[in-house]
Motif scaffolding. Structure first.
Motif, PDB file in Angstrom:
ATOM      1  N   ASN A   1       9.130   9.843  -3.328  1.00  0.00           N
ATOM      2  CA  ASN A   1       8.453   8.915  -2.360  1.00  0.00           C
ATOM      3  C   ASN A   1       9.212   7.611  -2.218  1.00  0.00           C
TER       4      ASN A   1
ATOM      5  N   THR B   1      -8.312  13.499  -8.440  1.00  0.00           N
ATOM      6  CA  THR B   1      -8.112  13.306  -7.252  1.00  0.00           C
ATOM      7  C   THR B   1      -7.352  14.557  -6.829  1.00  0.00           C
TER       8      THR B   1
ATOM      9  N   ASN C   1      -7.299   4.602  -4.872  1.00  0.00           N
ATOM     10  CA  ASN C   1      -8.270   5.039  -4.300  1.00  0.00           C
ATOM     11  C   ASN C   1      -9.778   4.185  -4.279  1.00  0.00           C
TER      12      ASN C   1
ATOM     13  N   ARG D   1      -4.959  13.032  -1.833  1.00  0.00           N
ATOM     14  CA  ARG D   1      -4.362  11.715  -1.465  1.00  0.00           C
ATOM     15  C   ARG D   1      -4.717  10.721  -2.736  1.00  0.00           C
TER      16      ARG D   1
ATOM     17  N   ASN E   1      -4.041   6.805  -3.294  1.00  0.00           N
ATOM     18  CA  ASN E   1      -3.692   5.637  -2.525  1.00  0.00           C
ATOM     19  C   ASN E   1      -3.692   4.553  -3.379  1.00  0.00           C
TER      20      ASN E   1
ATOM     21  N   THR F   1       0.671   5.496  -0.414  1.00  0.00           N
ATOM     22  CA  THR F   1      -0.144   6.834  -0.672  1.00  0.00           C
ATOM     23  C   THR F   1       0.872   8.091  -1.075  1.00  0.00           C
TER      24      THR F   1
ATOM     25  N   ILE G   1       0.944  12.078  -1.928  1.00  0.00           N
ATOM     26  CA  ILE G   1       0.050  13.383  -1.679  1.00  0.00           C
ATOM     27  C   ILE G   1       0.405  14.377  -2.597  1.00  0.00           C
TER      28      ILE G   1
ATOM     29  N   HIS H   1       0.853  -1.136   0.213  1.00  0.00           N
ATOM     30  CA  HIS H   1      -0.174  -0.087   0.030  1.00  0.00           C
ATOM     31  C   HIS H   1       1.031   1.224  -0.082  1.00  0.00           C
TER      32      HIS H   1
END
Length: 653
Positions: free
Chosen positions: A345, A377, A358, A380, A382, A308, A310, A306
Motif C-alpha cells: 500500500n 476485522t 477502526n 477494511r 482504518n 485504509t 483492505i 488516514h
C-alpha cells in the motif's frame, strides 16, 4: 545412552538392568529397591548401592534402615562373594527388538560394545543424526526448511529483524495492562520507574550433542505465563558452565525458531533437540531505572494521516510490526514486512504513531490490543497515525507485534509473547488434565518384588508427592500392567503415602511388598490434548521426571504450600509480576509468578521462583480472585507481605 548398561540415565545415577528373574530380597538395595550395584556394608549390618548410600549420606547422618548414627567413611565394600553373586544375575539385552540375548550382568557391557546388533544400530543412527545436523549448519536452506514450525506465528524475516536490531535492546516493562498485573512497578516522586531488559543471542556449545542443557523451564502458550521462562539452572551443567543464562530469563528463540507462542511440550521438544551448537535468543531483565519526564517529541511538525488497508479475508496478515517505546506512550510502527499488504500500500511508514484503528482509541494502547482489533476485522482496516515530519524519531527499542501474530509487554511487566488466537482453548486447570484415582489389588508371592522405582517425597525441595519413575520388566506390577510411569502413589495396603518423605515411602513400599497381597491406590494424570506430540521418545536421553505442566493438574489436597515472607523499604517495589486470575473469557486461572526483577526484595530473598503459584496473600486465599482484587492487596502491604505459594519443578531440558 550409557555404554555399560545400554539404558538412559543421568551420569551420577545407577545403571539400569532388565533382570530375567526376581532377585532375592537379600540382594536388594533398600534405598532404590533395585538389585545392589557396587554394594557397600554399614557397621550396623545393612547393605546399599554405593551411589545410593553416597547420595543419602550427603543429606543425612544415619542409616536409612535403623537410623543409627552413620558416616560414609565407616562403610566398606561388601565381600567378594556378594559382589560375584550380583554380577552373575541374568539380565536381558536392553535392545530387545534387535537382540534377544540374555547373559550375566557382568557380561552386558562387553556384549553391547562388541556383539549387540541393536547397540550397533543405535550408534550408527546417532552418528547419522550428528552428520545431518552438521550438514544442516553448512546448508542454510536446509536449516530453514527443517527448523520452521508447522504453523509459524512469526515470519522468518521478522525473527531475523529482531535478532539484528535488538542485540542490546532496552525494554521498558513498567506499564500496567488491563487484566494483568505488575506489582513490581510503582511510581516514585523522582519520576517514572521503568524496568530495563536486554535481548541477547547466546551460543551454547556442548561436546556431546545429546547432553542435556541443565536448566528447568516453565510457561508456554497453554498456561497463563505465555512465555517460556527459565526457572532454575542446575549446578555443573552446560548452561551453568556457560554462565550467561540465569533464572528468570525468557527464551524467545531456539536455533532461529520463535518459541514465544508454542505450548510447553513443544518448547521442551525444541530445547531437547540434540546438536553440538545451540543458538538461544533470550530476554534478560536488568532491574529498574528512573527517568525524568520528557516532553512529547510530537509537539511540532506533526501530521495526522488516514490510511485504509483492505484484507481479502479475516486471517490475512497486514505485515506490520508494532511496538512500544521506552520514552513515549502508545504504539509505533517498527517495520513493514516486505511483500506484506501494508508495504504494498505504501502509505504507512516506519515510526508512525498509531492513534486509532477502526475508530478505537489507541493513544494509550498496546500492540496486543491493536493486533486483536486487526485480527477481528473482516475486510477494511482504518488507521489514523501521527507522523513526525523533518525529525527522525528515536529508534524503537522494544520488540512488539505483527498484525497476524500479536505480541505485547503486557504480562505484568514481562517480555513480549504472542497472543493466543481467540478460538484456541485458554488454559484451565481442570480442562487440560484428567485426574482419575484407581485401586490395584494384586495377589503375589511373598518374595516377589513390586518392580517399580519412585521419585518425589515431602523431603524433596519441591515437596512433591510420591510418583512412579519406572516400571521394571520384573515384578508383579509390570505383570499386572495397570500402574504406569508418572502415576502418583496415594497409599499401599491402607497406609497413606501422600505425606511421607522419599525414604519413608521406600520403607513403606518395601515392608508391604513382603505380604501375599498388595492393594495400591494411585492417581493417574492423563493429558487430554491429543494434538500434543508425545515426548516419550524425546525424553530417552534424560532422567525421566514429569513435565512441569503435568503437576498443574494435581488436585489441591496434594499441594504442599509454603509461606514466603518478603520485606521492603518504603520506596522499594516488591520486585515480582504475576499473571492469571479470574477473567470472564477464561474463567478461573491460578496466579503465577512470571517476573522476578534483579536487585529487588523478591530477588534477594531467593525463595520465590518463576512459575510458582500464589495460593494466598497474608492468609487470604487467592483462588477465584481477579487481578483487580489481588493487585490492591499486594500494593497495600507497605513493608511486609506473606505469600503462600506452591512450587513445582520446571521441566528439565
Amino acid at each position: 545412552l550409557c555404554g555399560e548398561c545400554g539404558q538412559f540415565h543421568l551420569l551420577l545415577d545407577n545403571h539400569l538392568y532388565n533382570f530375567q528373574d526376581d532377585v532375592d530380597d537379600e540382594l536388594i538395595c533398600h534405598i532404590c529397591l533395585q538389585p545392589l550395584l557396587q554394594p557397600m556394608d554399614t557397621p550396623c549390618g545393612h547393605t546399599y548401592c554405593f551411589k545410593c548410600l553416597e547420595n543419602f549420606m550427603q543429606e543425612y547422618n544415619f542409616c536409612p534402615m535403623d537410623r543409627k548414627k552413620l558416616s560414609f567413611q565407616q562403610c566398606h565394600k561388601s565381600s567378594l562373594l556378594v559382589r560375584n553373586l550380583l554380577d552373575k544375575l541374568i539380565v536381558f539385552c536392553p535392545f530387545k527388538a534387535e537382540c534377544q540375548q540374555k547373559m550375566q550382568r557382568c557380561e552386558l557391557e562387553a556384549h553391547l560394545q562388541n556383539r549387540c546388533p541393536g547397540f550397533k544400530k543405535y550408534k550408527s543412527e546417532t552418528q547419522r543424526k550428528k552428520n545431518s545436523i552438521s550438514k544442516g549448519k553448512e546448508d542454510p536452506s536446509t536449516k530453514v526448511e527443517t527448523s520452521t514450525p508447522k504453523d509459524p506465528e512469526v515470519p522468518s524475516r521478522e525473527s531475523a529483524l529482531v535478532a539484528e536490531s535488538s542485540a542490546a535492546a532496552v525494554v521498558s516493562l513498567g506499564t500496567a495492562e488491563p487484566g494483568l498485573v505488575n506489582p513490581a512497578f510503582e511510581e516514585t516522586e523522582e519520576g517514572e520507574t521503568s524496568l530495563v531488559a536486554e535481548t541477547n543471542t547466546i551460543e551454547i556449545h556442548r561436546e556431546d550433542p545429546e547432553e542435556e542443557l541443565g536448566m528447568r523451564i516453565v510457561g508456554g502458550k497453554d498456561t497463563p505465563l505465555g512465555n517460556i521462562v527459565v526457572q532454575e539452572v542446575l549446578r555443573d551443567s552446560v548452561i551453568a558452565a556457560d554462565g550467561r543464562i540465569a533464572p528468570g530469563d525468557h527464551i524467545l528463540e531456539v536455533n532461529g525458531v520463535n518459541i514465544s507462542s508454542v505450548t510447553h511440550c513443544q518448547a521442551v521438544s525444541f530445547l531437547r533437540h540434540p546438536g553440538p551448537v545451540l543458538h538461544l535468543m533470550v530476554l534478560q531483565e536488568k532491574g529498574f531505572s528512573n527517568k525524568t519526564a520528557q516532553q512529547d517529541s510530537t509537539s511540532t511538525n506533526r501530521e495526522v494521516i488516514h490510511v485504509t488497508l483492505i484484507k481479502r479475508d479475516r486471517s490475512e496478515p497486514l505485515g506490520i510490526k508494532l511496538i512500544r517505546k521506552t520514552d513515549e506512550a502508545g504504539i509505533f510502527i517498527l517495520d513493514l514486512l516486505e511483500g506484506g499488504l501494508a508495504a504494498k500500500n505504501g502509505k504507512l511508514s516506519r515510526n508512525d504513531r498509531v492513534l486509532s484503528i477502526n475508530g478505537q482509541d489507541l493513544r494509550q494502547g498496546t500492540p496486543e490490543a491493536a493486533a486483536q482489533i486487526i485480527q477481528s476485522t473482516e475486510s477494511r482496516v482504518n488507521f489514523v497515525v501521527l507522523r513526525q515530519l523533518g525529525l527522525q524519531l528515536s529508534e524503537p527499542v522494544e520488540e512488539g507485534s505483527t498484525s497476524n501474530s500479536s505480541s505485547s509487554s503486557s504480562n505484568g511487566g514481562s517480555p513480549v509473547h504472542h497472543r493466543r488466537r481467540l478460538d484456541q482453548n485458554h488454559y484451565r486447570r481442570k480442562s487440560h488434565y484428567q485426574k482419575a484415582s484407581f485401586t490395584v489389588a494384586i495377589k503375589k508371592e511373598p518374595k516377589e518384588s513390586l518392580g517399580i522405582t519412585i521419585g518425589g517425597g515431602r523431603d524433596n525441595k519441591n515437596k512433591l508427592p510420591i510418583y512412579v519413575t519406572s516400571v521394571q520388566p520384573i515384578g508383579c506390577l509390570f505383570r499386572d500392567g495397570r500402574i504406569k510411569r508418572g502415576d502418583v502413589l496415594l497409599s499401599i495396603n491402607g497406609i497413606d503415602l501422600t505425606q511421607l518423605n522419599y525414604y519413608e515411602a521406600v520403607s513403606a513400599l518395601k515392608s508391604n511388598a513382603a505380604s501375599h497381597s498388595v492393594v495400591l491406590k494411585a492417581l493417574e494424570i492423563i493429558s487430554l490434548n491429543s494434538t500434543e506430540p508425545s515426548l516419550d521418545i524425546k525424553e530417552q536421553g534424560f532422567s525421566w521426571s514429569p513435565l512441569w505442566i503435568t503437576w498443574l493438574g494435581l488436585p489441591s489436597y496434594l499441594h504442599c504450600c509454603q509461606d514466603i515472607v518478603l520485606s521492603k523499604g518504603n520506596l522499594e517495589s516488591w520486585g515480582f509480576s504475576i499473571v492469571g486470575g479470574f477473567e470472564e473469557s477464561k474463567g478461573h486461572q491460578p496466579f503465577f509468578i512470571k517476573t522476578i526483577v534483579p536487585g529487588t526484595p523478591a530477588f534477594r530473598d531467593r525463595k520465590l521462583k518463576c512459575g510458582d503459584e500464589i495460593v494466598a496473600v497474608n492468609g487470604v486465599p487467592a483462588i477465584g480472585m481477579s487481578n483487580s482484587e489481588l493487585i490492591p492487596m499486594l500494593k497495600e502491604q507497605r513493608n511486609k507481605v506473606t505469600l503462600t505459594v506452591v512450587s513445582w519443578p520446571g521441566s528439565l531440558v
